[in-house]
Design an enzyme around this catalytic site. Structure first.
Site, PDB file in Angstrom:
ATOM      1  N   HIS A   8       0.976  -1.092  -0.019  1.00  0.00           N
ATOM      2  CA  HIS A   8       0.018   0.176   0.022  1.00  0.00           C
ATOM      3  C   HIS A   8       1.082   1.232  -0.011  1.00  0.00           C
ATOM      4  CE1 HIS A   8      -4.148  -1.812   1.519  1.00  0.00           C
ATOM      5  NE2 HIS A   8      -3.457  -2.418   0.702  1.00  0.00           N
ATOM      6  N   TYR A  53      -9.190   5.619   6.779  1.00  0.00           N
ATOM      7  CA  TYR A  53      -9.364   5.884   8.151  1.00  0.00           C
ATOM      8  C   TYR A  53     -10.343   7.075   8.283  1.00  0.00           C
ATOM      9  CZ  TYR A  53      -5.057   3.542   9.620  1.00  0.00           C
ATOM     10  OH  TYR A  53      -4.144   2.402   9.912  1.00  0.00           O
ATOM     11  N   PRO A  95      -4.428   0.877  18.366  1.00  0.00           N
ATOM     12  CA  PRO A  95      -4.298   0.208  16.954  1.00  0.00           C
ATOM     13  C   PRO A  95      -4.340   1.292  15.852  1.00  0.00           C
ATOM     14  CG  PRO A  95      -6.505  -0.258  17.895  1.00  0.00           C
ATOM     15  CD  PRO A  95      -5.700   0.585  18.810  1.00  0.00           C
ATOM     16  N   LYS A 113       1.033   0.255  14.951  1.00  0.00           N
ATOM     17  CA  LYS A 113       2.423   0.279  15.384  1.00  0.00           C
ATOM     18  C   LYS A 113       2.768  -0.995  16.033  1.00  0.00           C
ATOM     19  CE  LYS A 113       4.579   3.483  13.510  1.00  0.00           C
ATOM     20  NZ  LYS A 113       4.298   2.993  12.112  1.00  0.00           N
ATOM     21  N   TYR A 116       3.659   6.498   9.984  1.00  0.00           N
ATOM     22  CA  TYR A 116       2.950   5.408   9.388  1.00  0.00           C
ATOM     23  C   TYR A 116       3.720   4.142   8.959  1.00  0.00           C
ATOM     24  CZ  TYR A 116      -1.309   2.856   8.428  1.00  0.00           C
ATOM     25  OH  TYR A 116      -2.398   1.916   8.242  1.00  0.00           O
TER      26      TYR A 116
HETATM   27  C1  PHB Z   1      -6.114  -4.194  10.365  1.00  0.00           C
HETATM   28  O1  PHB Z   1      -6.327  -4.565   9.245  1.00  0.00           O
HETATM   29  O2  PHB Z   1      -6.403  -5.293  11.326  1.00  0.00           O
HETATM   30  C2  PHB Z   1      -5.814  -2.820  10.802  1.00  0.00           C
HETATM   31  C3  PHB Z   1      -4.944  -1.890   9.955  1.00  0.00           C
HETATM   32  C4  PHB Z   1      -4.708  -0.854  10.357  1.00  0.00           C
HETATM   33  C5  PHB Z   1      -4.724  -0.561  11.728  1.00  0.00           C
HETATM   34  C6  PHB Z   1      -5.221  -1.392  12.605  1.00  0.00           C
HETATM   35  C7  PHB Z   1      -5.996  -2.425  12.133  1.00  0.00           C
HETATM   36  O3  PHB Z   1      -4.340   0.848  12.083  1.00  0.00           O
END
Ligand code: PHB
Length: 396
Positions: free
Chosen positions: A78, A206, A297, A301, A389
């Site tokens: 990504h 997000y 989450p 990280k 990130y």
């Molecule tokens: C996930 O795909 O489970 C996932 C992806 C990004 C995050 C948290 C969880 O920030």
């Protein structure tokens, strides 16, 4: 009672998650022996749904150290994410901003790759153990355990590593008078689902909305992972598919964007908090990963930080054994904590940037949109997010 059978090794590792297995793998390549013990079964760990984003540094380590190149073949690269707020999407282009990417490759697969590599290399990894206890970490450490067949053992090792997760039994061995525990609680949790549906977007979304945060992630062509902000006391039993999809729609749909829906095959509430236990070393005991720190989450990280701890600890152990130089091992805690606190800051920032507190008022809501706008309208703002990130360059 029969006497405990004695096992001797250089490094005893508690926990066969990605951190413990990666450390054991790196040590084996450097000619350092280890034994890994784990209270869960292989099947249990493989069946646990965890997060999915790997920094480029984590991917490089998996590939370059010979664990597997499956992440490159089956993982998805990504090059950015979408921040969605006020009904509009804004792409943060990692490649353009900082020249890096992340990989979507679930933690379960990282575990499977590492477990398979350790098994193929003849590594000593014992799953399903019980009655573990750690002794004499200030002198000559010993680890007691009962294996899955009921045999009682004592490991004698130079060092013990606690890679045993957020409910670590090693963490409390750092005496209270010598440690500091830092906590931050958040007034919300994540409601996580797996759904049988096609991808709604090429990249992760997000989303911030007046109804709260949502994250649209992925697993495969046909299974998707998504989360929405909820109350930490939320009960999944009160949520059928219709109610869950209505909640997602209210947070991400609009202006031509529509989430692809399907049967929900798993749902869970994930409470979270920020936590750090310092120092990450006491005597001959070292803590790595969730045993020493947890992050919310939102910044993706947790696993990456654990793997970074392991890299720093490995450098210390390698130079201790193979170069008779002790400085890198002695400075492990400080060097690891440098990145831990950067990740704490980033995870906290992403969380407060995107979530809507229950007591939000007109001012806090408008201020939050101002903050989101100041990120996406500025190359510098977006580059801060992109660099964190995808994973900061390592200063060491
Ligand atoms: C996930 O795909 O489970 C996932 C992806 C990004 C995050 C948290 C969880 O920030």
């Amino acid at each position: 009672m029969a006497a405990r059978k004695i096992l001797s090794t250089q490094v005893a590792i508690l926990g066969a998650g990605p951190a413990g297995l990666m450390l054991s793998h790196l040590l084996a390549r450097a000619g350092v022996e280890s034994i890994v013990i784990e209270v869960r079964t292989h099947q249990d760990i493989a069946g646990t749904v965890r997060a999915g984003i790997l920094e480029h540094g984590t991917v490089n380590l998996l590939v370059d150290s010979g664990v597997s190149d499956r992440v490159l073949l089956e993982g998805d690269r990504h090059d950015g994410i979408e921040l969605r707020f006020h009904g509009e999407s804004h792409r943060v282009d990692f490649k353009d901003l900082v020249g890096e990417s992340v990989w979507l490759y679930p933690q379960t697969d990282v575990f499977l790759d590492l477990a398979a590599r350790r098994a193929a290399d003849g590594g000593d990894v014992r799953y399903g153990v019980t009655d573990t206890s750690v002794h004499d970490v200030e002198g000559s450490p010993k680890v007691w355990f009962t294996d899955s067949e009921g045999g009682e053992f004592e490991i004698r090792a130079d060092f013990v590593v606690g890679a045993d997760g957020s409910r670590s039994s090693c963490r409390p061995l750092v005496p209270e008078a010598q440690r500091t525990w830092y906590f931050h609680e958040y007034p919300f949790a994540w409601f996580g689902i797996l759904a049988e549906a096609p991808r709604s977007s090429d990249e992760l979304i997000y989303a911030n909305s007046a109804n709260g945060f949502a994250l649209i992630s992925q697993r495969t062509e046909t299974v998707q992972r998504m989360y929405f902000q909820c109350d930490p006391r939320e009960d999944v039993a009160g949520w059928d598919d219709d109610r869950i999809w209505a909640e997602f729609r209210g947070r991400v749909n609009g202006n031509g964007f529509e989430l692809k829906e399907g049967p929900i095959i798993s749902k869970m509430v994930l409470p979270f908090r920020s936590f750090v236990s310092t120092p990450m070393r006491h005597g001959n005991l070292f803590l790595v990963g969730d045993a020493a720190h947890t992050v919310p989450p939102t910044g993706a990280k947790g696993l990456n930080l654990a793997i970074h701890d392991v890299q720093v600890l490995f450098e210390g152990l390698d130079s201790h054994y193979n170069a008779r130089s002790h400085h890198l091992l002695e400075t492990y805690s400080d060097r690891a904590l440098d990145r831990v606190w950067k990740a704490q800051q980033f995870s906290y920032w992403m969380t407060t940037l995107l979530h809507t507190p229950a007591d939000a008022n007109d001012f806090s809501r408008a201020r939050q949109l101002g903050e989101l706008n100041s990120v996406v309208s500025s190359r510098h703002g977006m580059a801060y997010l992109a660099e964190a990130y995808t994973g900061w360059p390592d200063p060491h």
